[in-house]
Design a protein around this motif. Structure first.
Motif, mmCIF file in Angstrom:
data_model
loop_
_atom_site.group_PDB
_atom_site.id
_atom_site.type_symbol
_atom_site.label_atom_id
_atom_site.label_comp_id
_atom_site.label_asym_id
_atom_site.label_seq_id
_atom_site.Cartn_x
_atom_site.Cartn_y
_atom_site.Cartn_z
ATOM 1 N N ARG A 1 0.854 -1.173 0.109
ATOM 2 C CA ARG A 1 -0.038 0.149 -0.029
ATOM 3 C C ARG A 1 0.726 1.086 -0.105
ATOM 4 N NH1 ARG A 1 -1.869 1.664 5.246
ATOM 5 N NH2 ARG A 1 -0.611 1.016 6.919
ATOM 6 N N PHE A 2 2.018 0.847 0.542
ATOM 7 C CA PHE A 2 2.981 2.338 0.566
ATOM 8 C C PHE A 2 3.325 2.701 -0.879
ATOM 9 C CE2 PHE A 2 3.764 -0.242 4.221
ATOM 10 C CZ PHE A 2 3.168 0.472 5.324
ATOM 11 N N ASN A 3 3.889 1.802 -1.723
ATOM 12 C CA ASN A 3 4.117 1.938 -3.020
ATOM 13 C C ASN A 3 2.816 2.500 -3.926
ATOM 14 O OD1 ASN A 3 6.640 1.388 -2.122
ATOM 15 N ND2 ASN A 3 6.688 -0.753 -3.228
ATOM 16 N N LEU A 4 1.938 1.677 -3.548
ATOM 17 C CA LEU A 4 0.662 1.964 -4.512
ATOM 18 C C LEU A 4 0.263 3.602 -4.180
ATOM 19 C CD1 LEU A 4 -1.146 0.635 -6.172
ATOM 20 C CD2 LEU A 4 -2.648 -0.110 -4.442
ATOM 21 N N ALA A 5 0.261 4.060 -3.004
ATOM 22 C CA ALA A 5 0.046 5.341 -2.671
ATOM 23 C C ALA A 5 1.008 6.331 -3.144
ATOM 24 C CB ALA A 5 0.159 5.593 -0.980
ATOM 25 N N ALA A 6 2.455 6.111 -3.268
ATOM 26 C CA ALA A 6 3.194 6.834 -4.086
ATOM 27 C C ALA A 6 3.186 6.926 -5.377
ATOM 28 C CB ALA A 6 4.690 6.059 -3.743
ATOM 29 N N SER A 7 2.592 5.746 -5.821
ATOM 30 C CA SER A 7 2.030 5.786 -7.352
ATOM 31 C C SER A 7 0.994 6.968 -7.770
ATOM 32 C CB SER A 7 1.686 4.385 -7.991
ATOM 33 O OG SER A 7 2.814 3.575 -7.974
ATOM 34 N N MET A 8 0.222 6.809 -6.851
ATOM 35 C CA MET A 8 -0.988 7.633 -6.753
ATOM 36 C C MET A 8 -0.452 9.225 -6.664
ATOM 37 S SD MET A 8 -3.653 5.670 -7.191
ATOM 38 C CE MET A 8 -5.246 6.185 -6.919
ATOM 39 N N ALA A 9 0.402 9.306 -5.729
ATOM 40 C CA ALA A 9 1.006 10.590 -5.686
ATOM 41 C C ALA A 9 1.800 11.069 -6.759
ATOM 42 C CB ALA A 9 1.856 10.681 -4.320
ATOM 43 N N PHE B 1 0.849 5.831 -15.722
ATOM 44 C CA PHE B 1 2.196 6.667 -15.858
ATOM 45 C C PHE B 1 2.636 6.807 -14.477
ATOM 46 C CE2 PHE B 1 2.718 8.893 -20.088
ATOM 47 C CZ PHE B 1 2.177 7.719 -20.589
ATOM 48 N N GLY B 2 1.866 7.236 -13.529
ATOM 49 C CA GLY B 2 2.351 7.372 -12.037
ATOM 50 C C GLY B 2 3.163 6.114 -11.308
ATOM 51 N N MET B 3 2.635 4.835 -11.742
ATOM 52 C CA MET B 3 3.258 3.444 -11.587
ATOM 53 C C MET B 3 4.333 3.362 -12.406
ATOM 54 S SD MET B 3 -0.476 1.088 -11.262
ATOM 55 C CE MET B 3 -1.113 0.652 -10.070
ATOM 56 N N LEU B 4 4.434 3.525 -13.379
ATOM 57 C CA LEU B 4 5.635 3.725 -14.168
ATOM 58 C C LEU B 4 6.821 4.304 -13.681
ATOM 59 C CD1 LEU B 4 4.711 3.915 -18.227
ATOM 60 C CD2 LEU B 4 5.746 1.825 -16.930
ATOM 61 N N ASP B 5 6.577 5.610 -13.040
ATOM 62 C CA ASP B 5 7.355 6.454 -12.579
ATOM 63 C C ASP B 5 7.979 6.137 -11.158
ATOM 64 O OD1 ASP B 5 7.932 8.242 -14.588
ATOM 65 O OD2 ASP B 5 6.132 9.447 -13.769
ATOM 66 N N THR B 6 6.914 5.641 -10.487
ATOM 67 C CA THR B 6 7.363 5.342 -9.029
ATOM 68 C C THR B 6 8.195 3.901 -9.132
ATOM 69 O OG1 THR B 6 5.252 6.051 -8.440
ATOM 70 C CG2 THR B 6 6.494 4.728 -6.724
ATOM 71 N N GLY B 7 7.638 3.095 -9.779
ATOM 72 C CA GLY B 7 8.255 1.693 -9.889
ATOM 73 C C GLY B 7 9.663 1.665 -10.495
ATOM 74 N N SER B 8 9.818 2.847 -11.479
ATOM 75 C CA SER B 8 11.218 2.868 -11.836
ATOM 76 C C SER B 8 12.219 3.637 -11.120
ATOM 77 C CB SER B 8 11.104 3.732 -13.360
ATOM 78 O OG SER B 8 10.865 5.196 -13.214
ATOM 79 N N ARG B 9 11.698 4.459 -10.299
ATOM 80 C CA ARG B 9 12.516 5.184 -9.254
ATOM 81 C C ARG B 9 13.060 4.032 -8.249
ATOM 82 N NH1 ARG B 9 9.385 9.497 -8.881
ATOM 83 N NH2 ARG B 9 8.453 8.697 -7.022
#
Lengths: 359, 326
Positions: free
Chosen positions: A46-54, A293-301
């Protein structure tokens, strides 16, 4: 039609991810390990998912900015500048102006001011087109750079933090941060707000007379005038609304995520164009595209920070390939299927067409 | 006042042309593509690809010429993708151009990462060797002419190439049958097709040429004027090119004038930034109170003002930005 589109989008996503992974594998990197970490980083908990949403939040708002303009055929490439000005105004109001009143008034005021700042900046391009014949596609590009250096001048001057020589604002007081809704994650109030804006846009653009007038005045000003629509006012409204969304995106990013502003504040405006296209210029579609796109960014970081240390820019390769693949697929579909033009085919066209400029 | 042994005027003139060179080079290609009806806002991305390709190829091969060649090829390759999407699949050119820009940011970042890793694995320096990359080439005799010598005849190789190319394209566009076809592709593609000319093939050719020019302009940034690569090194110059082509009303003299104006203001602001603190002149002293960001902003403001005030005598290619469906 919806399902066909969804299938196409999935196909484009799969194609671009596979392409990047293939490049990585050929270059000797563990492609499957990277993919695994990418997914974990994007939505593993849920932390990473929330970061993706942000991460999705500013993209959603700049995507809406591009979407509302493009669907009416107005080529507003200027979401970047409007986003920056919105961020700047919200920083200025929360760090340099002392408001009487409770904290939430300040937050609301800062967001409203950011909307207006973005909208006015966009309107400048409309006015230049209407009265001086400068194509919007051109003036918005140039205004992006003007906004960028305005922001940097402000961050080097009146808004600069006391303890640094870099172009950087001081941190906002904690009371002005947007509240976090899910404890210990990045899920701030701006995220549901952005989605609410998307829903509101979907209703206004799709279900009201006003939205219909925006569409028609953009796509065919002559018809709009013949049926008695206030063409000039509606054309200005398109740009103002578009700039509002982008400006709000800047404010939400500052108040919700960064809490201060740097001279280099991301490329959300340009990426918003891609989000808008992937979302088929439809507010709900744009929301889905922005989350992706948010998920792509968070995941790549996450991948970049992991032991693999691959640069996060690889997310941009995926994004670029997705859009190009979608363009080709939808063109192919259009040719096979009906002769009905898709919304983005209506994005017209000749930035210097005198007929468009005059009407 | 002296900067490296020459007068300020001479220095500025040389700097102006140096700053204008990549704009002219990329602008010539973009102009030709736009004349045939294809607008590529991905020119920024093409230049960035040229930057990294030129730098990496020069670093690996140890030869600036190989770097330039690689930059041109990579520019053409990226442009080929754009041509496939916009000319052959008839997709929207603005959106495809925006996608190319995003793609180029990612691809150049990834390539830079690969290059650094490969060099470190081979225990070689990441930066270019001293003799790799281009130096400016003074033409003997002519470069001694006061003022105009350093401005026109003490430049990098690409400047001479760009000027020759500009003359050739001007002759091509206005004095040959090919030029008439090229212009007709943007103004009356249906007439071209009626005459048995393949609109798509010709447009593809123009887009590829624009890619080659943008690639070369990118290499100019990374292995000629500076010998370095940074992920944001194009810094919006591709967008500037785009506006200068329209600013120049799709004419080559107009384009070059715009590039020189832009380059001039840019080098003036850079010179002001570096000299205003040390100069004894009152004007320079007064200027230091203006934030330097306003000087950086100046070229864009001037371009906007010029667009808003100049007459709009030529509306440009009629079918600019519109796909041709056969």
């Amino acid at each position: 039609m919806f399902w066909l589109w969804t299938a196409m989008a999935m196909g484009a996503v799969a194609f671009s991810v596979l392409l990047v992974l293939a490049i990585l594998a050929i270059s000797g990197y563990p492609a499957l390990g990277i993919l695994h970490r990418w997914i974990i980083g994007a939505a593993g908990n849920r932390f990473n998912l929330a970061a993706s949403m942000a991460d999705a939040c500013p993209l959603l708002l700049t995507g809406l900015a591009a979407g509302v303009a493009f669907r009416s055929g107005v080529l507003n490439i200027g979401a970047q500048g409007q986003f920056l000005l919105g961020a700047l105004v919200s920083v200025a109001l929360t760090t340099r102006v002392i408001f009487p009143g409770p904290f939430w008034c300040v937050i609301v005021g800062a967001m409203a001011a950011a909307c207006i700042a973005g909208g006015m900046w966009a309107l400048l391009a409309s006015v230049l087109e209407r009265y001086r014949g400068v194509p919007v596609v051109l003036s918005t590009i140039l205004l992006n750079f003007v906004a960028l250096y305005l922001v940097r001048a402000a961050l080097h001057g009146p808004l600069q933090a006391a303890d640094t020589s870099a172009p950087q604002s001081p941190q906002l007081k904690i009371i002005y941060w947007l509240p976090i809704l899910i404890t210990n994650t990045d899920f701030h109030l701006g995220i549901p707000l952005a989605f609410a804006v998307a829903v509101a846009m979907a209703v206004v653009l799709g279900r009201t007379n006003f939205g219909f007038e925006l569409l028609i005045t953009g796509l065919n000003p002559r018809v709009a005038r013949l049926v008695g629509m206030p063409v000039v006012r509606r054309q200005f409204a398109i740009m103002f609304l578009s700039g509002c969304c982008a400006g709000l995106g800047g404010a939400v990013q500052v108040l919700g995520v960064t809490h201060f502003m740097l001279g280099n504040f991301g490329n959300y405006g340009y990426t918003g164009i891609a989000v808008a296209l992937l979302g088929r210029l439809n507010p709900i579609g744009i929301a889905i595209a922005a989350v992706f796109f948010g998920m792509l960014d968070t995941g790549s970081r996450f991948v970049e920070e992991s032991s693999l240390a691959l640069p996060h820019q690889m997310a941009n390769v995926v994004k670029g390939v997705i859009i190009l693949a979608m363009l080709v697929a939808s063109a192919w579909m259009m040719r096979r299927g009906s002769r009905v033009r898709s919304p983005e085919a209506g994005v017209n066209q000749n930035p210097a067409d005198p007929q468009q400029v005059q009407s | 006042m002296n900067i490296i042994g020459e007068s300020l005027g001479t220095f500025l003139a040389r700097q102006t042309v140096q700053a204008a060179t990549p704009l002219i080079m990329a602008g010539l290609g973009e102009l030709l593509a736009e004349v045939t009806g294809v607008i590529n806002i991905g020119i920024e991305g093409l230049m960035l690809m040229g930057c990294i390709a030129g730098y990496a190829a020069a670093g690996i091969s140890g030869s600036g010429g190989v770097g330039l060649g690689a930059a041109i090829l990579v520019g053409m390759g990226t442009a080929a993708v754009f041509a496939g999407v916009t000319v052959w699949a008839a997709a929207d050119q603005i959106v495809a151009g925006a996608a190319v820009n995003i793609l180029a940011v990612g691809a150049s970042g990834l390539a830079w990462f690969f290059y650094q890793n490969a060099r470190e694995a081979a225990h070689r320096s990441v930066s270019l060797g001293r003799h790799v990359g281009f130096q400016s080439e003074a033409i003997p005799g002519l470069s001694r002419i006061p003022f105009f010598g350093p401005m026109l005849f003490d430049q990098y190789m690409l400047f001479y190439a760009a000027i020759i190319l500009a003359v050739l394209i001007w002759l091509l566009l206005h004095h040959t049958r090919t030029g008439a076809i090229l212009r007709a592709l943007g103004d009356a593609p249906e007439a071209c097709q009626a005459a048995g000319i393949s609109v798509r093939t010709w447009r593809t050719g123009a887009v590829l040429f624009a890619g080659a020019c943008a690639g070369a302009a990118g290499a100019y940034l990374s292995i000629m004027r500076t010998h370095a690569f940074a992920s944001d090194m194009t810094g919006g110059q591709g967008f500037v090119v785009l506006s200068l082509v329209i600013f120049g009303r799709w004419t080559i003299p107009g384009l070059i004038a715009g590039c020189l104006l832009f380059g001039g203001i840019n080098s003036l602001q850079q010179t002001l930034q570096t000299t205003r603190y040390t100069s004894h002149s009152t004007l320079m002293h007064a200027l230091q109170y203006i934030p330097f960001e306003f000087f950086q902003m100046l070229p864009y403001v001037v371009a906007l003002l010029a667009l808003a005030t100049l007459s709009r005598s030529s509306p440009g290619p009629r079918y600019l930005g519109q796909a041709w469906r056969q």
